[in-house]
Design an enzyme around this catalytic site. Structure first.
Site, PDB file in Angstrom:
ATOM      1  N   CYS A   1     -27.517 -34.034 -47.471  1.00 17.90           N
ATOM      2  CA  CYS A   1     -27.784 -32.611 -47.718  1.00 17.90           C
ATOM      3  C   CYS A   1     -27.055 -31.818 -46.630  1.00 17.90           C
ATOM      4  CB  CYS A   1     -29.293 -32.404 -47.669  1.00 17.90           C
ATOM      5  SG  CYS A   1     -29.780 -30.701 -47.920  1.00 17.90           S
TER       6      CYS A   1
ATOM      7  N   CYS B   1     -34.129 -15.056 -49.636  1.00 16.92           N
ATOM      8  CA  CYS B   1     -35.203 -15.395 -50.572  1.00 16.92           C
ATOM      9  C   CYS B   1     -36.547 -15.441 -49.826  1.00 16.92           C
ATOM     10  CB  CYS B   1     -34.933 -16.741 -51.237  1.00 16.92           C
ATOM     11  SG  CYS B   1     -33.391 -16.770 -52.155  1.00 16.92           S
TER      12      CYS B   1
ATOM     13  N   GLU C   1     -28.570 -27.882 -39.748  1.00 19.67           N
ATOM     14  CA  GLU C   1     -29.108 -29.219 -39.955  1.00 19.67           C
ATOM     15  C   GLU C   1     -28.467 -29.909 -41.147  1.00 19.67           C
ATOM     16  OE1 GLU C   1     -33.476 -29.347 -37.903  1.00 19.67           O
ATOM     17  OE2 GLU C   1     -33.366 -28.609 -39.937  1.00 19.67           O
TER      18      GLU C   1
ATOM     19  N   CYS D   1     -34.526 -29.841 -46.999  1.00 15.78           N
ATOM     20  CA  CYS D   1     -33.356 -29.156 -47.524  1.00 15.78           C
ATOM     21  C   CYS D   1     -33.684 -27.712 -47.863  1.00 15.78           C
ATOM     22  CB  CYS D   1     -32.858 -29.835 -48.794  1.00 15.78           C
ATOM     23  SG  CYS D   1     -31.803 -31.220 -48.471  1.00 15.78           S
TER      24      CYS D   1
ATOM     25  N   CYS E   1     -28.675 -17.275 -43.668  1.00 15.30           N
ATOM     26  CA  CYS E   1     -28.291 -16.940 -45.044  1.00 15.30           C
ATOM     27  C   CYS E   1     -28.602 -15.473 -45.289  1.00 15.30           C
ATOM     28  CB  CYS E   1     -29.055 -17.807 -46.045  1.00 15.30           C
ATOM     29  SG  CYS E   1     -28.571 -17.484 -47.761  1.00 15.30           S
TER      30      CYS E   1
ATOM     31  N   GLU F   1     -25.923 -20.105 -48.370  1.00 17.80           N
ATOM     32  CA  GLU F   1     -25.548 -19.963 -49.775  1.00 17.80           C
ATOM     33  C   GLU F   1     -24.066 -20.362 -49.889  1.00 17.80           C
ATOM     34  OE1 GLU F   1     -26.704 -19.379 -52.972  1.00 17.80           O
ATOM     35  OE2 GLU F   1     -24.560 -19.658 -53.288  1.00 17.80           O
TER      36      GLU F   1
ATOM     37  N   CYS G   1     -37.949 -18.885 -48.378  1.00 14.07           N
ATOM     38  CA  CYS G   1     -37.011 -19.755 -47.661  1.00 14.07           C
ATOM     39  C   CYS G   1     -36.913 -19.351 -46.198  1.00 14.07           C
ATOM     40  CB  CYS G   1     -35.642 -19.664 -48.327  1.00 14.07           C
ATOM     41  SG  CYS G   1     -34.357 -20.564 -47.423  1.00 14.07           S
TER      42      CYS G   1
ATOM     43  N   SER H   1     -30.656 -22.121 -58.520  1.00 18.41           N
ATOM     44  CA  SER H   1     -32.028 -21.891 -58.075  1.00 18.41           C
ATOM     45  C   SER H   1     -32.617 -20.735 -58.876  1.00 18.41           C
ATOM     46  CB  SER H   1     -32.030 -21.572 -56.577  1.00 18.41           C
ATOM     47  OG  SER H   1     -31.580 -22.715 -55.869  1.00 18.41           O
TER      48      SER H   1
HETATM   49  N1  SAH Z   1     -28.607 -21.320 -51.050  1.00 20.52           N
HETATM   50  C1  SAH Z   1     -28.603 -22.328 -52.026  1.00 20.52           C
HETATM   51  C2  SAH Z   1     -28.666 -23.726 -51.458  1.00 20.52           C
HETATM   52  C3  SAH Z   1     -29.574 -23.940 -50.283  1.00 20.52           C
HETATM   53  S1  SAH Z   1     -31.281 -23.827 -50.612  1.00 20.52           S
HETATM   54  C4  SAH Z   1     -29.719 -22.113 -53.036  1.00 20.52           C
HETATM   55  O1  SAH Z   1     -30.559 -21.264 -52.805  1.00 20.52           O
HETATM   56  O2  SAH Z   1     -29.699 -22.776 -54.058  1.00 20.52           O
HETATM   57  C5  SAH Z   1     -31.599 -25.395 -51.451  1.00 20.52           C
HETATM   58  C6  SAH Z   1     -32.854 -25.391 -52.288  1.00 20.52           C
HETATM   59  O3  SAH Z   1     -34.027 -25.353 -51.444  1.00 20.52           O
HETATM   60  C7  SAH Z   1     -32.937 -24.177 -53.207  1.00 20.52           C
HETATM   61  O4  SAH Z   1     -33.279 -24.563 -54.509  1.00 20.52           O
HETATM   62  C8  SAH Z   1     -34.055 -23.389 -52.589  1.00 20.52           C
HETATM   63  O5  SAH Z   1     -34.687 -22.600 -53.536  1.00 20.52           O
HETATM   64  C9  SAH Z   1     -34.953 -24.460 -52.016  1.00 20.52           C
HETATM   65  N2  SAH Z   1     -35.882 -23.949 -51.010  1.00 20.52           N
HETATM   66  C10 SAH Z   1     -35.669 -22.994 -50.086  1.00 20.52           C
HETATM   67  N3  SAH Z   1     -36.777 -22.788 -49.350  1.00 20.52           N
HETATM   68  C11 SAH Z   1     -37.730 -23.612 -49.822  1.00 20.52           C
HETATM   69  C12 SAH Z   1     -39.082 -23.864 -49.468  1.00 20.52           C
HETATM   70  N4  SAH Z   1     -39.678 -23.213 -48.475  1.00 20.52           N
HETATM   71  N5  SAH Z   1     -39.752 -24.800 -50.159  1.00 20.52           N
HETATM   72  C13 SAH Z   1     -39.142 -25.470 -51.160  1.00 20.52           C
HETATM   73  N6  SAH Z   1     -37.879 -25.284 -51.535  1.00 20.52           N
HETATM   74  C14 SAH Z   1     -37.166 -24.358 -50.873  1.00 20.52           C
HETATM   75 FE1  SF4 Z   2     -30.283 -18.539 -48.901  1.00 21.87          FE
HETATM   76 FE2  SF4 Z   2     -30.773 -20.523 -50.643  1.00 21.87          FE
HETATM   77 FE3  SF4 Z   2     -32.545 -19.868 -48.731  1.00 21.87          FE
HETATM   78 FE4  SF4 Z   2     -32.161 -18.199 -50.771  1.00 21.87          FE
HETATM   79  S1  SF4 Z   2     -32.990 -20.293 -50.889  1.00 21.87           S
HETATM   80  S2  SF4 Z   2     -32.284 -17.627 -48.613  1.00 21.87           S
HETATM   81  S3  SF4 Z   2     -29.988 -18.457 -51.110  1.00 21.87           S
HETATM   82  S4  SF4 Z   2     -30.531 -20.711 -48.414  1.00 21.87           S
END
Ligand code: SAH
Ligand code: SF4
Length: 385
Positions: free
Chosen positions: A106, A117, A93, A351, A113, A168, A120, A221
């Protein structure tokens, strides 16, 4: 099999080398690059200032291969979300977030990924594959020219790119860097380095490489003030603990186009959102915690992201008052702090927690319906009720 080169895979240097291979001069590559990125052309036939012989050669050896669009949704607030098919049952997306004075895109870097995390949903899906440079650039190419067509003009629509979609980016470094170069190139999208942001969960060696190869704005992050909690939320912390991550941030600042790092912090109810966590963060980034004494204070801003829940996470969004109290602690310590405001609720755009497998539509729909929104950034003071 189609062996034609996808020109979206090439930055200007790469395109110049390709054109040289066809016996063409460099300035032809610049012309071609401008046709593709500045004018959104995909048919060589339309590039009338290129010699017919070159157009014919290009038609057999090359193409501008966009991503098939599965869907486009526009939110009441103007946010637009596209779902692109990247094959093998995977989709990524891309989200456009309009603001008064600018437009932000975005962009995704991977299907799924591998970092995994806890909070996420992309992480919960697991890793499918890296996107190619062409697939990363195709998101911007399509969005920019689609928005121009819809809005009826030739003016630039996208001024900011944030690598905050699925994946990532620093675990897809080889494809990322040429894509960034095309975003920055004056003959490409001409974006300022300050307006292209790579967001990372903390791949330390690649932060260092990015600093040398293509310094752009960096968002890290963080999500926790200490290694124990961070390991639990961001498994990559076991490999690159906070002391190493902060040291890499400090080194990055020497070359960064902005004089601060943005720390992102996802606010999880009862997990990482107390005033004590905020205080510990202040100490961490000001060089007074065990993990940061050797590093010293890191110039930074904080971006607090209210968690967007999805069922498999078992986590809950922090209440509004707790987010505000957390922000207060940071701000009183002199750290500029913003809270992301939700956008695009009605189209389930968000995002960092996007997309599902194309084949698995039922599940994907359910997952998407649990997601809340894309955010934009508002100062804490303005965000108060
Ligand atoms: N992988 C990279 C970039 C993509 S995630 C990273 O982790 O930074 C982009 C942002 O969205 C990151 O800061 C991540 O922590 C946040 N994010 C992921 N899942 C989320 C959720 N369920 N609610 C709020 N923010 C989230
Ligand atoms: Fe991957 Fe970023 Fe999601 Fe963590 S927050 S699982 S690094 S996309």
């Amino acid at each position: 099999m189609d062996t034609r080169v996808n020109l979206l895979d090439l930055d200007l240097e790469g395109l110049a080398a390709f054109c040289e291979g066809l016996g063409e001069k460099r300035f032809r590559a610049t012309q071609l690059y401008r046709w593709i990125h500045q004018r959104g052309a995909s048919q060589f036939e339309a590039m009338t200032d290129l010699a017919r012989s070159l157009r014919d050669k290009l038609a057999t050896r090359a193409e501008v291969r966009a991503l098939p669009v599965i869907s486009e949704h526009t939110s009441a607030d103007g946010t637009v979300k596209w779902l692109f098919d990247v094959g093998g049952g995977n989709a990524v997306e891309t989200v456009f977030i309009p603001e008064v004075d600018r437009g932000t895109l975005c962009v995704s870097s991977q299907a799924g990924c591998a970092v995994g995390c806890r909070f996420c949903s992309t992480g919960h899906q697991g890793f499918s594959r890296n996107l190619t440079t062409g697939e990363i650039v195709a998101q911007l190419w399509f969005a920019e020219h689609r928005l121009r067509a819809v809005r009826g003009g030739t003016e630039r629509q996208i001024d900011n790119v944030v690598m905050m979609g699925m994946g990532e980016p620093l675990q897809n470094y080889g494809a990322l860097v040429p894509a960034l170069r095309t975003m920055l190139d004056d003959h490409g999208y001409g974006l300022s380095r300050r307006r292209v942001t790579v967001s990372t969960s903390g791949v330390v060696p690649m932060i260092d490489r990015l600093r040398g190869d293509c310094p752009v704005a960096l968002a890290v992050s963080l999500h926790a003030p200490d290694d124990v909690l961070r390991e639990h939320l961001v498994p990559l912390n076991r490999k690159y603990p906070l002391a190493e991550l902060l040291a890499a941030c400090q080194r990055y600042l020497d070359a960064a186009p902005r004089d601060f790092i943005t720390f992102e912090y996802c606010m999880l109810d009862g997990v990482n959102d107390t005033p004590a966590h905020a205080q510990a963060l202040v100490e961490l980034v000001q060089g007074r915690a065990d993990a940061s004494r050797a590093v010293g204070a890191v110039r930074c801003k904080f971006n607090l992201i209210p968690f967007n829940p999805f069922p498999a996470s078992g986590l809950v969004r922090s209440p509004r008052e707790r987010v505000l109290a957390f922000a207060d602690v940071l701000q009183k310590a002199g750290i500029v702090t913003t809270i992301r405001k939700t956008r695009g609720d009605d189209i389930d755009a968000a995002c960092g927690q996007l997309a599902g497998e194309v084949q698995d539509r039922t599940q994907a729909r359910e997952r998407l319906s649990q997601r809340r929104a894309v955010f934009d950034i508002v100062p804490v003071s303005a965000a108060r009720p």
